[in-house]
Scaffold this active site. Structure first.
Site, PDB file in Angstrom:
ATOM      1  N   ARG A 120       0.828  -1.231   0.000  1.00 42.17           N
ATOM      2  CA  ARG A 120       0.000   0.000   0.000  1.00 42.17           C
ATOM      3  C   ARG A 120       0.848   1.261   0.000  1.00 42.17           C
ATOM      4  NH1 ARG A 120      -2.750  -3.307   3.669  1.00 42.17           N
ATOM      5  NH2 ARG A 120      -4.624  -4.188   2.750  1.00 42.17           N
TER       6      ARG A 120
ATOM      7  N   LYS B  22       2.450  11.656 -10.789  1.00 42.00           N
ATOM      8  CA  LYS B  22       1.605  10.799 -11.625  1.00 42.00           C
ATOM      9  C   LYS B  22       2.413   9.545 -11.939  1.00 42.00           C
ATOM     10  CE  LYS B  22      -1.560  13.904 -14.004  1.00 42.00           C
ATOM     11  NZ  LYS B  22      -1.969  14.445 -15.316  1.00 42.00           N
TER      12      LYS B  22
ATOM     13  N   GLU C 273       7.798  19.265 -23.887  1.00 36.05           N
ATOM     14  CA  GLU C 273       7.118  19.542 -22.608  1.00 36.05           C
ATOM     15  C   GLU C 273       7.572  20.900 -22.052  1.00 36.05           C
ATOM     16  OE1 GLU C 273       4.672  17.746 -21.525  1.00 36.05           O
ATOM     17  OE2 GLU C 273       5.027  15.604 -21.889  1.00 36.05           O
TER      18      GLU C 273
ATOM     19  N   LYS D 142       6.004  23.611 -12.743  1.00 41.31           N
ATOM     20  CA  LYS D 142       5.213  22.414 -12.433  1.00 41.31           C
ATOM     21  C   LYS D 142       4.953  22.303 -10.925  1.00 41.31           C
ATOM     22  CE  LYS D 142       4.146  17.729 -13.341  1.00 41.31           C
ATOM     23  NZ  LYS D 142       4.291  16.525 -14.140  1.00 41.31           N
TER      24      LYS D 142
ATOM     25  N   GLU E 142      -5.363  16.932  -9.807  1.00 46.48           N
ATOM     26  CA  GLU E 142      -5.959  17.349 -11.073  1.00 46.48           C
ATOM     27  C   GLU E 142      -7.472  17.537 -10.989  1.00 46.48           C
ATOM     28  OE1 GLU E 142      -3.909  15.678 -14.548  1.00 46.48           O
ATOM     29  OE2 GLU E 142      -5.819  15.735 -15.583  1.00 46.48           O
TER      30      GLU E 142
ATOM     31  N   ARG F 109      -4.487  21.666 -12.628  1.00 37.04           N
ATOM     32  CA  ARG F 109      -3.418  20.790 -13.148  1.00 37.04           C
ATOM     33  C   ARG F 109      -3.678  20.334 -14.586  1.00 37.04           C
ATOM     34  NH1 ARG F 109       0.042  16.051 -10.066  1.00 37.04           N
ATOM     35  NH2 ARG F 109       1.231  15.436 -11.916  1.00 37.04           N
TER      36      ARG F 109
ATOM     37  N   ASN G 238      -2.006  19.394 -19.470  1.00 37.15           N
ATOM     38  CA  ASN G 238      -2.377  18.482 -20.554  1.00 37.15           C
ATOM     39  C   ASN G 238      -2.502  19.217 -21.884  1.00 37.15           C
ATOM     40  OD1 ASN G 238      -2.476  16.354 -18.761  1.00 37.15           O
ATOM     41  ND2 ASN G 238      -4.630  16.706 -18.266  1.00 37.15           N
TER      42      ASN G 238
ATOM     43  N   HIS H  42      -2.197  17.373 -25.115  1.00 34.71           N
ATOM     44  CA  HIS H  42      -2.238  15.940 -24.822  1.00 34.71           C
ATOM     45  C   HIS H  42      -3.486  15.234 -25.356  1.00 34.71           C
ATOM     46  CE1 HIS H  42       1.205  16.885 -22.413  1.00 34.71           C
ATOM     47  NE2 HIS H  42       1.275  15.691 -21.862  1.00 34.71           N
TER      48      HIS H  42
ATOM     49  N   HIS I  74      -2.209  12.169 -27.050  1.00 41.09           N
ATOM     50  CA  HIS I  74      -2.434  10.797 -26.564  1.00 41.09           C
ATOM     51  C   HIS I  74      -3.122   9.939 -27.624  1.00 41.09           C
ATOM     52  CE1 HIS I  74      -2.056  11.436 -21.909  1.00 41.09           C
ATOM     53  NE2 HIS I  74      -0.898  11.410 -22.537  1.00 41.09           N
TER      54      HIS I  74
ATOM     55  N   HIS J 105       6.357  10.424 -27.065  1.00 45.25           N
ATOM     56  CA  HIS J 105       5.352  11.205 -26.339  1.00 45.25           C
ATOM     57  C   HIS J 105       5.456  12.706 -26.648  1.00 45.25           C
ATOM     58  CE1 HIS J 105       2.667  12.353 -23.068  1.00 45.25           C
ATOM     59  NE2 HIS J 105       3.600  13.184 -22.629  1.00 45.25           N
TER      60      HIS J 105
HETATM   61  P1  NAD Z   1      11.833   6.722 -22.035  1.00 46.22           P
HETATM   62  O1  NAD Z   1      11.704   6.551 -20.595  1.00 46.22           O
HETATM   63  O2  NAD Z   1      11.335   5.635 -22.920  1.00 46.22           O
HETATM   64  O3  NAD Z   1      13.377   7.001 -22.378  1.00 46.22           O
HETATM   65  C1  NAD Z   1      13.759   7.150 -23.702  1.00 46.22           C
HETATM   66  C2  NAD Z   1      14.981   6.329 -24.054  1.00 46.22           C
HETATM   67  O4  NAD Z   1      16.147   6.997 -23.580  1.00 46.22           O
HETATM   68  C3  NAD Z   1      15.024   4.946 -23.450  1.00 46.22           C
HETATM   69  O5  NAD Z   1      15.487   4.046 -24.410  1.00 46.22           O
HETATM   70  C4  NAD Z   1      16.042   5.078 -22.308  1.00 46.22           C
HETATM   71  O6  NAD Z   1      16.672   3.897 -21.976  1.00 46.22           O
HETATM   72  C5  NAD Z   1      17.002   6.096 -22.894  1.00 46.22           C
HETATM   73  N1  NAD Z   1      17.726   6.883 -21.918  1.00 46.22           N
HETATM   74  C6  NAD Z   1      17.264   7.356 -20.747  1.00 46.22           C
HETATM   75  N2  NAD Z   1      18.170   8.152 -20.161  1.00 46.22           N
HETATM   76  C7  NAD Z   1      19.248   8.175 -20.966  1.00 46.22           C
HETATM   77  C8  NAD Z   1      20.512   8.841 -20.907  1.00 46.22           C
HETATM   78  N3  NAD Z   1      20.808   9.669 -19.908  1.00 46.22           N
HETATM   79  N4  NAD Z   1      21.377   8.632 -21.923  1.00 46.22           N
HETATM   80  C9  NAD Z   1      21.049   7.820 -22.961  1.00 46.22           C
HETATM   81  N5  NAD Z   1      19.875   7.191 -23.071  1.00 46.22           N
HETATM   82  C10 NAD Z   1      18.977   7.365 -22.088  1.00 46.22           C
HETATM   83  O7  NAD Z   1      11.098   8.037 -22.552  1.00 46.22           O
HETATM   84  P2  NAD Z   1      10.793   9.438 -21.859  1.00 46.22           P
HETATM   85  O8  NAD Z   1      10.547  10.358 -22.975  1.00 46.22           O
HETATM   86  O9  NAD Z   1      11.768   9.775 -20.832  1.00 46.22           O
HETATM   87  O10 NAD Z   1       9.410   9.174 -21.094  1.00 46.22           O
HETATM   88  C11 NAD Z   1       8.221   8.902 -21.780  1.00 46.22           C
HETATM   89  C12 NAD Z   1       7.196   8.374 -20.812  1.00 46.22           C
HETATM   90  O11 NAD Z   1       6.942   9.353 -19.801  1.00 46.22           O
HETATM   91  C13 NAD Z   1       5.862   8.058 -21.445  1.00 46.22           C
HETATM   92  O12 NAD Z   1       5.444   6.805 -20.986  1.00 46.22           O
HETATM   93  C14 NAD Z   1       4.937   9.125 -20.922  1.00 46.22           C
HETATM   94  O13 NAD Z   1       3.601   8.721 -20.822  1.00 46.22           O
HETATM   95  C15 NAD Z   1       5.536   9.388 -19.575  1.00 46.22           C
HETATM   96  N6  NAD Z   1       5.203  10.705 -19.002  1.00 46.22           N
HETATM   97  C16 NAD Z   1       4.758  10.734 -17.723  1.00 46.22           C
HETATM   98  C17 NAD Z   1       4.459  11.942 -17.124  1.00 46.22           C
HETATM   99  C18 NAD Z   1       4.044  11.979 -15.692  1.00 46.22           C
HETATM  100  O14 NAD Z   1       3.652  13.048 -15.212  1.00 46.22           O
HETATM  101  N7  NAD Z   1       4.154  10.892 -14.968  1.00 46.22           N
HETATM  102  C19 NAD Z   1       4.615  13.139 -17.841  1.00 46.22           C
HETATM  103  C20 NAD Z   1       5.074  13.071 -19.157  1.00 46.22           C
HETATM  104  C21 NAD Z   1       5.368  11.836 -19.736  1.00 46.22           C
HETATM  105  N1  GLY Z   2       2.289  15.575 -17.250  1.00 44.76           N
HETATM  106  C1  GLY Z   2       1.113  16.197 -16.775  1.00 44.76           C
HETATM  107  C2  GLY Z   2       0.974  16.204 -15.300  1.00 44.76           C
HETATM  108  O1  GLY Z   2       1.867  15.808 -14.594  1.00 44.76           O
HETATM  109  O2  GLY Z   2      -0.040  16.580 -14.791  1.00 44.76           O
END
Ligand code: NAD
Ligand code: GLY
Length: 373
Positions: free
Chosen positions: A132, A154, A196, A238, A248, A252, A256, A259, A263, A276
């Site tokens: 939990r 998130k 972003e 942020k 949200e 918040r 988006n 998005h 999405h 993304h």
């Molecule tokens: P990712 O996590 O897939 O990373 C991209 C690639 O870069 C991967 O292959 C990774 O191994 C590589 N990598 C990471 N760090 C590296 C470094 N320092 N040097 C070399 N390679 C490296 O992609 P991302 O763009 O970081 O994240 C996308 C995800 O984030 C999506 O799933 C999206 O939905 C999510 N997201 C979440 C939120 C949230 O608020 N939680 C907000 C925006 C996006």
């Molecule tokens: N990436 C949008 C949020 O964190 O609310």
């Protein structure tokens, strides 16, 4: 630079620190990092599970082991997951749970999410759901994770029917952003994260947007000073939004921007091919054009958003799916009714407005505007 996210959460939980600097992980012992770890309550004599991806482990696995030893941790295990969006799935979530059970982590122990948004989201969700909720620390390694996904709590995984459909709001105990780790990130990933950053300026901070218009080339040439500045500003914006509206309920949703269509694009591509940030870049141009269509903003505003996105090397054209496919994919959005969707629109650079729009209207607009570049 230190930023705090202060949340009105339960008693005893007053938020967390975000530390932004170069060399946090690989630069040896540092008092400021030790202070952040200590205020996060990291029990260095307890157990730690580092969750990371294959590429990141190859690049920084040794550095992270030394980092943990430098700060006195001696009982840690490293779990390496495959790279890519498809890792954000029930299968890998369950694998993390299995590892936590095998290692007998307790609630006072810690998960460290070391990687991009994929790792941060799934490891954070594992932390939210195991016992939990156990402690976790975000150590983002992509620009996207530095400026967005590691901050704000998130967490989650994807469902075949839609992105991030399963998840929880669950805040980390600290976020350590080592800007130096970005030097190994490939250019497409850096640009992806920059989308972003543009988002924050476009709807929340006109001055920051103007800085990006003149400084994008410096950022995208890996200039550490410029990167540190945009990460600080993005996290600051942020943090303010999340402080106001953690779950949200209203404000918040401004984060988006871009998005709704973004999405849908990701879903239609089955989370492959397009990234993304790239998808939301197209979504931001679309939302700006939509804002102009209903008389909310000027052509100049649309042009500035489109130009910054295009000049940064991000896509602006809507991919070749049918308008009906887009509408169906958008209907999976968490904030839709049968007939309407709540869109984040732009009034002027740095100013947003929420509006419920009919799907029929969006369908007509999609039919008119297949090419927005
Ligand atoms: P990712 O996590 O897939 O990373 C991209 C690639 O870069 C991967 O292959 C990774 O191994 C590589 N990598 C990471 N760090 C590296 C470094 N320092 N040097 C070399 N390679 C490296 O992609 P991302 O763009 O970081 O994240 C996308 C995800 O984030 C999506 O799933 C999206 O939905 C999510 N997201 C979440 C939120 C949230 O608020 N939680 C907000 C925006 C996006
Ligand atoms: N990436 C949008 C949020 O964190 O609310």
């Amino acid at each position: 630079m230190k930023i705090r996210v202060d949340l009105n959460l339960a008693v005893n939980d007053n938020g967390y620190g975000i530390l932004i600097d170069s060399g946090i992980i690989s630069g040896g012992y540092n008092k400021e990092t030790a202070a952040v770890l200590s205020s996060a309550g990291l029990n260095l004599k307890g157990k730690i599970l580092v969750v990371t991806s294959k590429t990141v482990e190859g690049l920084y696995g040794n550095a992270v082991s030394s980092f943990l030893k430098n700060y006195g941790a001696d009982d840690f295990d490293v779990m390496v997951l495959p790279d890519g969006e498809s890792t954000k799935s029930l299968k890998y979530l369950s694998d993390i749970h299995d590892r936590l059970v095998e290692n007998r982590l307790e609630r006072s122990d810690f998960i460290i999410a070391l990687g991009g948004g994929v790792i941060g989201d799934i490891a954070g969700f594992a932390a939210a759901t195991y016992l939990r909720g156990i402690n976790f620390i975000q150590v983002p390694t992509t620009l996207l994770a530095d400026v967005d996904s590691s901050v704000g709590g998130k967490t989650g995984i994807d469902h075949p029917e839609g992105k991030n459909l399963i998840g929880a709001f669950y805040q980390p105990k600290a976020v350590l952003i080592d800007v130096g780790l970005l030097k190994t990130l490939d250019k497409r990933e850096l640009t992806n994260g920059f989308a972003e950053v543009i988002k924050y300026g476009a709807v929340l901070d006109a001055g920051f947007f103007a800085y990006l218009e003149s400084g994008y080339a410096k950022v995208l040439s890996y200039d550490e000073g410029a990167l540190t500045y945009i990460i600080e500003r993005s996290c600051g914006i942020k943090a303010e939004v999340v402080r106001e509206d953690e779950k949200e309920a209203g404000l918040r949703s401004v984060l988006n921007f871009g998005h709704s269509l973004g999405h849908a694009i990701e879903t239609l591509y089955n989370y492959e091919i397009i990234k993304h940030g790239e998808a939301i870049a197209i979504g931001m141009v679309f939302a700006a054009a939509l804002s102009k269509k209903i008389g909310l903003c000027s052509e100049e505003t649309v042009k500035r958003i489109r130009n910054l996105i295009k000049n940064s090397g991000l896509p602006t054209d809507i991919p070749d799916f049918t308008p009906e496919q887009y509408i169906n994919a958008m209907k999976l959005d968490k904030k839709v009714s049968e007939k309407q969707i709540k869109f984040v629109l732009v009034k002027d650079i740095g100013k947003y407005e929420f509006k419920k729009l009919d799907f029929d209207f969006i369908l007509g607009f999609l039919n008119e505007n297949r090419k927005l570049a």
